[in-house]
Design an enzyme around this catalytic site. Structure first.
Site, PDB file in Angstrom:
ATOM      1  N   LYS A  33       0.922  -1.176  -0.219  1.00  0.00           N
ATOM      2  CA  LYS A  33       0.163   0.078   0.077  1.00  0.00           C
ATOM      3  C   LYS A  33       0.664   1.170   0.041  1.00  0.00           C
ATOM      4  CE  LYS A  33      -2.378   1.565   3.674  1.00  0.00           C
ATOM      5  NZ  LYS A  33      -2.313   3.067   3.629  1.00  0.00           N
ATOM      6  N   ASP A  60      -3.473   4.227  -2.312  1.00  0.00           N
ATOM      7  CA  ASP A  60      -4.391   4.883  -1.153  1.00  0.00           C
ATOM      8  C   ASP A  60      -4.375   6.287  -1.156  1.00  0.00           C
ATOM      9  OD1 ASP A  60      -6.036   4.930   0.883  1.00  0.00           O
ATOM     10  OD2 ASP A  60      -4.560   4.340   2.307  1.00  0.00           O
ATOM     11  N   LYS A  62      -7.301   8.084  -1.874  1.00  0.00           N
ATOM     12  CA  LYS A  62      -8.634   8.479  -1.313  1.00  0.00           C
ATOM     13  C   LYS A  62      -9.094   9.694  -2.138  1.00  0.00           C
ATOM     14  CE  LYS A  62      -8.097   6.953   3.620  1.00  0.00           C
ATOM     15  NZ  LYS A  62      -6.364   6.371   3.437  1.00  0.00           N
ATOM     16  N   ASP A  65     -13.244  14.108  -5.479  1.00  0.00           N
ATOM     17  CA  ASP A  65     -13.381  15.427  -6.299  1.00  0.00           C
ATOM     18  C   ASP A  65     -14.484  15.232  -7.317  1.00  0.00           C
ATOM     19  OD1 ASP A  65     -12.510  17.616  -8.038  1.00  0.00           O
ATOM     20  OD2 ASP A  65     -10.614  17.443  -7.406  1.00  0.00           O
ATOM     21  N   THR A 124     -11.513   6.756  10.636  1.00  0.00           N
ATOM     22  CA  THR A 124     -11.790   6.457  11.978  1.00  0.00           C
ATOM     23  C   THR A 124     -11.324   7.392  12.923  1.00  0.00           C
ATOM     24  OG1 THR A 124      -9.521   5.289  11.832  1.00  0.00           O
ATOM     25  CG2 THR A 124     -11.570   3.844  11.944  1.00  0.00           C
ATOM     26  N   ARG A 215       3.051  -1.656  10.932  1.00  0.00           N
ATOM     27  CA  ARG A 215       3.962  -1.832  11.719  1.00  0.00           C
ATOM     28  C   ARG A 215       4.290  -3.238  12.212  1.00  0.00           C
ATOM     29  NH1 ARG A 215       1.916   3.238  14.737  1.00  0.00           N
ATOM     30  NH2 ARG A 215      -0.014   2.373  13.637  1.00  0.00           N
TER      31      ARG A 215
HETATM   32  O1  C5P Z   1       1.121   0.205  11.057  1.00  0.00           O
HETATM   33  P1  C5P Z   1      -0.543  -0.140  11.114  1.00  0.00           P
HETATM   34  O2  C5P Z   1      -0.603  -1.684  10.942  1.00  0.00           O
HETATM   35  O3  C5P Z   1      -1.057   0.641  12.071  1.00  0.00           O
HETATM   36  O4  C5P Z   1      -0.790   0.528   9.689  1.00  0.00           O
HETATM   37  C1  C5P Z   1      -2.291   0.484   9.403  1.00  0.00           C
HETATM   38  C2  C5P Z   1      -2.491   1.090   7.814  1.00  0.00           C
HETATM   39  O5  C5P Z   1      -3.857   1.137   7.723  1.00  0.00           O
HETATM   40  C3  C5P Z   1      -1.845   2.599   7.886  1.00  0.00           C
HETATM   41  O6  C5P Z   1      -1.339   2.875   6.640  1.00  0.00           O
HETATM   42  C4  C5P Z   1      -2.923   3.510   8.321  1.00  0.00           C
HETATM   43  O7  C5P Z   1      -2.782   4.731   7.675  1.00  0.00           O
HETATM   44  C5  C5P Z   1      -4.058   2.610   7.590  1.00  0.00           C
HETATM   45  N1  C5P Z   1      -5.384   2.965   8.272  1.00  0.00           N
HETATM   46  C6  C5P Z   1      -5.886   2.643   9.514  1.00  0.00           C
HETATM   47  N2  C5P Z   1      -7.041   3.131   9.867  1.00  0.00           N
HETATM   48  C7  C5P Z   1      -7.857   3.474   9.004  1.00  0.00           C
HETATM   49  C8  C5P Z   1      -7.585   3.709   7.784  1.00  0.00           C
HETATM   50  C9  C5P Z   1      -6.311   3.269   7.261  1.00  0.00           C
HETATM   51  O8  C5P Z   1      -4.911   2.274  10.470  1.00  0.00           O
HETATM   52  N3  C5P Z   1      -9.070   3.842   9.589  1.00  0.00           N
END
Ligand code: C5P
Length: 237
Positions: A33, A60, A62, A65, A124, A215
Site C-alpha cells: 500500500k 491509497d 482516497k 473530487d 476512524t 508496523r
Molecule cells: O502500522 P499499522 O498496521 O497500524 O498501519 C495500518 C495502515 O492502515 C496505515 O497505513 C493506516 O494509515 C491505515 N489505516 C488505518 N485506519 C484506518 C484507515 C487506514 O490504520 N481507518
C-alpha cells in the site's frame, strides 16, 4: 484466493529508498500500500519500481473530487497497473459510478487488468460529534453503513472499514462485496496507536477479504519472518 494476496503491507515510510528496501526484504509479500505521503514524495515512478519487483500496488490516495476529475485519475491509475485504489464514498454516487465506468473502459481499451475500487466510508479519526459539526445527520456506524451501500450501488468492488464493521458490512452488502481492514494486530504484536484491533485470524474469520498491516510487519526485527508468521496464522484459519 492465495492467502499471500490477502495481506497488504502498508509502506508508511517517506522515501522510495526505504519503501523499496522494505519491499525487497518482504520477498513473499505480494501487495503493497502506497499512501499520500510516499506518493507525494516520490511520485508514480515508485509504482513502476514496485511492479518491477513483482509487487501489486494498492494506491491509497482516497480520491474525492468532481466525477470527471476522479474518473481521469482512475484511468491514469489503471494505465499504471494499479491493483487496488481508494476513493471517498462521500464523493457521492455520480463520482463513484464515473470512477467505476472509467476503470472498466480503460481496462477494456488497454487489455490491462481492471483495478479494484474501494470506498472509504468514515475515517476512524472522526467521531459522532465531529460528524455532526461537519453536517452529517447520522452517527459513525450508521453513516459508514449508508456509505457502504452507496459504494456498492455505485459499482465499487468493496470498502475499507474497521475490523468491528466487517460482519455487518458483509451481512448487509453481500458476501461478494469486498472488505479491506486495517487495525490488525497479531497476538504477539503491540497495539501502538490502534485502538479497535483484531488478530489476522479473527478478522479473516469475520469475513475480511484483505488485511492492511503496517508496523507489526514493517517494524519487526525481521519483516520477512513477521510476514510468514501472519501468513501461517491465515493458512491455519
Ligand atoms: O502500522 P499499522 O498496521 O497500524 O498501519 C495500518 C495502515 O492502515 C496505515 O497505513 C493506516 O494509515 C491505515 N489505516 C488505518 N485506519 C484506518 C484507515 C487506514 O490504520 N481507518
Amino acid at each position: 484466493m492465495d492467502p499471500k494476496e490477502r495481506i497488504i503491507i502498508a509502506l508508511d515510510v517517506g522515501t522510495k529508498h526505504e519503501a523499496l528496501a522494505l519491499a525487497e526484504a518482504l520477498k513473499d509479500a505480494r501487495v503493497v500500500k502506497i499512501g499520500m505521503e510516499l506518493f507525494t514524495a516520490e511520485g508514480p515512478a515508485l509504482l513502476e519500481e514496485a511492479i518491477r519487483m513483482g509487487k501489486k500496488p494498492f494506491l491509497d490516495l482516497k480520491y474525492h473530487d468532481i466525477p470527471n476529475t476522479v474518473a481521469g485519475a482512475v484511468r491514469a491509475a489503471a494505465r499504471k497497473d494499479v491493483h487496488m485504489l481508494t476513493l471517498h464514498a462521500a464523493g457521492g454516487e455520480e463520482m463513484m459510478t464515473a470512477a467505476s465506468r472509467a476503470a472498466q473502459e480503460e481496462s477494456a481499451r488497454t487489455g490491462k487488468q481492471r483495478p479494484i475500487l474501494l470506498g472509504v466510508t468514515v475515517l476512524t479519526s472522526l467521531k459522532d460529534e465531529e460528524l455532526r459539526r461537519i453536517g452529517f445527520a447520522h452517527a459513525v456506524a450508521e453513516q459508514a453503513l449508508r456509505l457502504a451501500f452507496l459504494a456498492r450501488d455505485s459499482g465499487l468492488d468493496g470498502v475499507v472499514c474497521s475490523p468491528h464493521e466487517i460482519e455487518i458490512i458483509k451481512r448487509e452488502c453481500g458476501g461478494d462485496f469486498l472488505v479491506v481492514t486495517p487495525g490488525i494486530r497479531p497476538a504477539w504484536a503491540a497495539a501502538q496507536d490502534q485502538k479497535r484491533i483484531m488478530t489476522p485470524a479473527e478478522a479473516i474469520g469475520k469475513g475480511a477479504d484483505y488485511l492492511v498491516i503496517g508496523r507489526p510487519i514493517t517494524g519487526a526485527p525481521s519483516p520477512h519472518e513477521a510476514f510468514l508468521r501472519v501468513l501461517a496464522e491465515l493458512e491455519e484459519s
